[in-house]
Motif scaffolding. Structure first.
Motif, short mmCIF file in Angstrom:
data_model
loop_
_atom_site.label_atom_id
_atom_site.label_comp_id
_atom_site.label_asym_id
_atom_site.label_seq_id
_atom_site.Cartn_x
_atom_site.Cartn_y
_atom_site.Cartn_z
N ALA A 97 -29.90 -8.80 23.97
CA ALA A 97 -28.91 -7.69 24.28
C ALA A 97 -29.30 -6.46 24.54
O ALA A 97 -29.81 -5.85 25.85
CB ALA A 97 -27.99 -7.20 23.44
N ILE A 98 -30.74 -6.16 23.78
CA ILE A 98 -31.70 -5.22 24.53
C ILE A 98 -33.12 -5.71 25.95
O ILE A 98 -32.80 -4.57 27.06
CB ILE A 98 -32.87 -5.82 23.03
CG1 ILE A 98 -32.40 -4.97 22.13
CG2 ILE A 98 -34.37 -4.62 23.63
CD1 ILE A 98 -33.03 -5.59 20.61
N SER A 99 -32.47 -6.91 26.10
CA SER A 99 -33.55 -7.03 27.45
C SER A 99 -31.95 -6.53 28.50
O SER A 99 -32.85 -6.22 29.60
CB SER A 99 -33.78 -8.81 27.31
OG SER A 99 -34.14 -9.23 28.59
N GLN A 100 -30.97 -7.18 28.25
CA GLN A 100 -29.85 -6.85 29.50
C GLN A 100 -30.02 -5.34 29.64
O GLN A 100 -29.68 -4.19 30.64
CB GLN A 100 -28.20 -7.64 28.56
CG GLN A 100 -27.16 -7.09 29.67
CD GLN A 100 -26.23 -7.05 29.15
OE1 GLN A 100 -26.27 -7.67 28.37
NE2 GLN A 100 -24.32 -7.19 30.73
N ALA A 101 -29.29 -3.99 28.54
CA ALA A 101 -29.29 -2.98 28.87
C ALA A 101 -30.67 -2.39 29.10
O ALA A 101 -31.23 -1.39 30.15
CB ALA A 101 -29.30 -2.14 26.81
N GLY A 102 -31.84 -2.71 28.75
CA GLY A 102 -33.10 -2.42 29.56
C GLY A 102 -32.79 -2.05 30.82
O GLY A 102 -33.76 -2.24 31.75
#
Length: 651
Positions: free
Chosen positions: A159-164
């Motif tokens: 999720a962190i990767s997608q949001a970034g």
């Protein structure tokens, strides 16, 4: 001071308070939790650590228009207190009371319901992108509160990767207390420790950057010309937020998580940033309760949850000494498994125990202490636990993945693709199989029979008592290929164990059941904890002149077809009893096997758990609700025999 908490009936009641008053409210919330949970029991330490976070967030946001997502939810009691459920807190985790975790059916302020870790950031990305797709320019703000223990879960990183990548504008509050239930493990945990213990690291980094540019002989000027490349290199060594910044997040921290004023200042800036921001907050698990706060890691682990009546006047109560005349209690299944694992490791040095952040919950803390080289904790990462076990198996070891039934669901693809497809020697020890009680539907272990039974190459087994648990564990370790062993939470039955040193433990022929009691007309076939219910029902039927046969299936895959054929041929009614969901479960397997073999089946009655999520409450109450009791089974058997029906009946 005049108490303020009685005036807080909704989050908006915080908006008119100054920061000193908000600090007071946070302390009153903490005291309310200590007094209440100390009496009734429930999740404890993590909630004491989030009182100021909950107050700060709700004082700045307008819930439910603004969304606050609490990862796992066992740190969300302060949130519940502040959102209209203060006076209901004494019912939490009680039958028909407040849910143990956030629950969307319970309150409009509970945006997501989850009892498994690491999911809040993924929810948050979806919520905020959904607002953007709807074109809602005045959409609410979104904040996800996640612990550093939950950050060891892979879905959080996805999720962190997608949001970034998307630049999704929301805030993550990283609640860093160095603990989940057990002490955190892994490199990420060590990184958080390093930052938490020295929050001025970034000042040191800035000083190094400046002094390097002042070196004489033209060196400083050359370094200054390197510019961004040099600073990135220095940041990679010094900067606590580099991981986040490399993924296009803004990082701020470390903030004192028990200072409402500091929290509000950091959160206000983060909420105004219009980009993904993480606010790194340091808290103390068990804050305000001396036994947890001053007891180090051991104290925080012990007080992750409080038992009913364990606290009085905000201090631990002394345990009452057991009566010398009282018979000894049976051991917990978890304890039996943990002790057996130590003996199995010492018998066969290829045996290894693996947990996903639940060492004491699975009993592997016993192995950790006795044979630390044969113990591994991968963090809250069930997929990695199964993959790690697969790698060990490829090297000829005998890994045992000790993971609760409900949590093993998270590693399903790895079970299918990496273990069963390759027929690897991995044993899955599934504690908490069945209805676990107060933690409710997020933690009931009711699906494992159904989700594992369709998989090729795997053996499914369940013990009827603690002695059979030891036998089946040995059987699984001696078996070549995947093996799944399920057993319930709580006290065992008091059956004598094979031997203290394990010399009496034997292997069971895979796919064989055992007749425990011979009768006529009706045959009850139990699986795991269903055997005790079947025996109880048989006793009640005998009082009404019906002598029932009772068998222990021991295996749900492969089934003992000759035994089942014999029971079906010799009895009017065949009854299967399992503490798992009926669709796709043990009873379904019996039906499929008998019909597939062409056996003459008269009546077949399946007893198990219904096709719905069962609420939280004491197991005895839940068993009564769903009809998983000896009395309910006996009544259904009598009704079926009286009706003389020869049709399939569901539970």
């Amino acid at each position: 001071m005049t108490p303020l908490l009685p005036r807080i009936d909704r989050p908006q009641d915080l908006h008119g308070l100054d920061e000193d008053q908000l600090q007071q409210v946070a302390q009153e919330v903490r005291e309310h939790i200590i007094d209440t949970v100390g009496e009734i029991g429930g999740h404890f330490g993590a909630n004491l650590g989030t009182c100021e976070i909950a107050v700060a967030l709700h004082s700045l946001l307008d819930s439910p228009r603004d969304k606050i997502l609490w990862d796992v939810g066992h740190q969300a009691y302060p949130h519940k207190v502040l959102t209209g459920r203060r006076d209901q807190l004494p019912t939490i985790r009680q039958y028909e009371g407040l849910a143990p975790f956030c629950a969307i059916h319970e309150s409009e302020h509970d945006v997501m319901g989850a009892g498994h870790a690491s999911t809040s950031i993924g929810y948050a990305v979806g919520l905020k992108e959904g607002m953007r797709l709807k074109g809602d320019v005045d959409a609410g703000k979104v904040v996800a509160v996640i612990g550093d223990g939950a950050m060891t879960g892979g879905v959080a990183f996805e999720a962190i990767s997608q949001a970034g990548g998307l630049g999704t504008p929301f805030v993550v509050v990283l609640n860093d207390n160095g603990m989940s239930i057990s002490p955190n493990v892994g490199a990420l945990s060590r990184s958080f420790d390093r930052v938490r213990l020295n929050p001025k690291l970034w000042h040191a980094r800035e000083g190094v950057e400046h002094r390097l540019t002042e070196l004489p002989g033209g060196i400083g000027a050359a370094i200054e010309r390197l510019g961004p490349q040099l600073k990135e290199s220095i940041k990679s060594f010094w900067a606590p937020g580099l991981f986040w910044e490399e993924l296009d997040w803004a990082y701020t921290g470390v903030i004192d998580g028990h200072d409402v004023r500091a929290l509000r200042r950091a959160l206000r800036a983060a909420l105004d940033a219009r980009r993904p921001v993480v606010v790194h907050v340091a808290t103390v698990k068990g804050k305000g309760f001396a036994a947890a706060e001053e007891g180090g890691l051991e104290g925080m682990e012990k007080w992750h949850a409080a038992k009913p009546g364990s606290i009085a006047n905000r201090v631990p109560t002394k345990a009452k000494p057991a009566s010398p005349d009282a018979p000894p209690k049976p051991p917990q299944y978890t304890q039996v498994f943990g002790d057996a694992m130590v003996r199995e490791v010492r018998r066969d040095r290829r045996v290894v125990g693996i947990t996903a952040a639940m060492n004491s919950g699975t009993g592997l803390n016993i192995l950790q202490k006795a044979e630390p080289e044969h113990y591994f904790d991968v963090g809250i990462a069930e997929q990695q636990a199964v993959l790690f076990a697969s790698g060990l198996a490829l090297e000829g070891l005998k890994p045992v993945c000790a993971i609760y039934s409900t949590f093993l669901q998270r590693g399903f693809d790895q079970i299918v693709h990496d273990v069963c497809l390759q027929e690897l020697d991995v044993l899955f020890a599934m504690d908490r199989a069945g209805l676990v009680g107060d933690d409710g539907p997020t933690h009931h272990g009711v699906f494992d029979i159904a989700y594992l039974r369709p998989l090729p190459n795997i053996v499914l087994a369940a013990p009827r008592d603690e002695a059979m648990l030891e036998h089946l564990l040995r059987t699984g370790l001696e078996h070549a290929g995947p093996f799944a062993l399920r057993y319930p939470r709580g006290e065992a039955l008091g059956t004598p164990l094979p031997s203290a040193d394990g010399s009496g433990v034997r292997t069971i022929e895979v796919g064989t059941g055992e007749v425990l009691r011979t009768g006529s007309r009706v045959a009850l076939v139990g699986y795991g904890s269903g055997v005790a219910k079947a025996l109880e029902a048989a006793d009640l039927l005998a009082e009404h002149g019906i002598e029932a046969t009772v068998a222990d299936a021991r295996f749900a895959k492969p089934l003992d077809l000759p035994l089942l054929q014999m029971l079906a041929a010799d009895h009017e009614l065949l009854v299967t009893v399992e503490e798992g969901v009926l669709p796709g479960g043990f009873g379904s397997g019996v039906l499929e096997e008998l019909h597939g073999s062409g056996a003459n089946v008269g009546g077949l009655l399946r007893v198990g758990l219904p096709d719905r999520f069962v609420t939280h409450g004491k197991p005895a109450l839940l068993h009564a609700e769903v009809g998983f009791t000896g009395r309910a089974i006996a009544q259904r058997v009598e009704a079926a025999l009286t009706a003389g029906r020869g049709a399939l009946a569901g539970a």
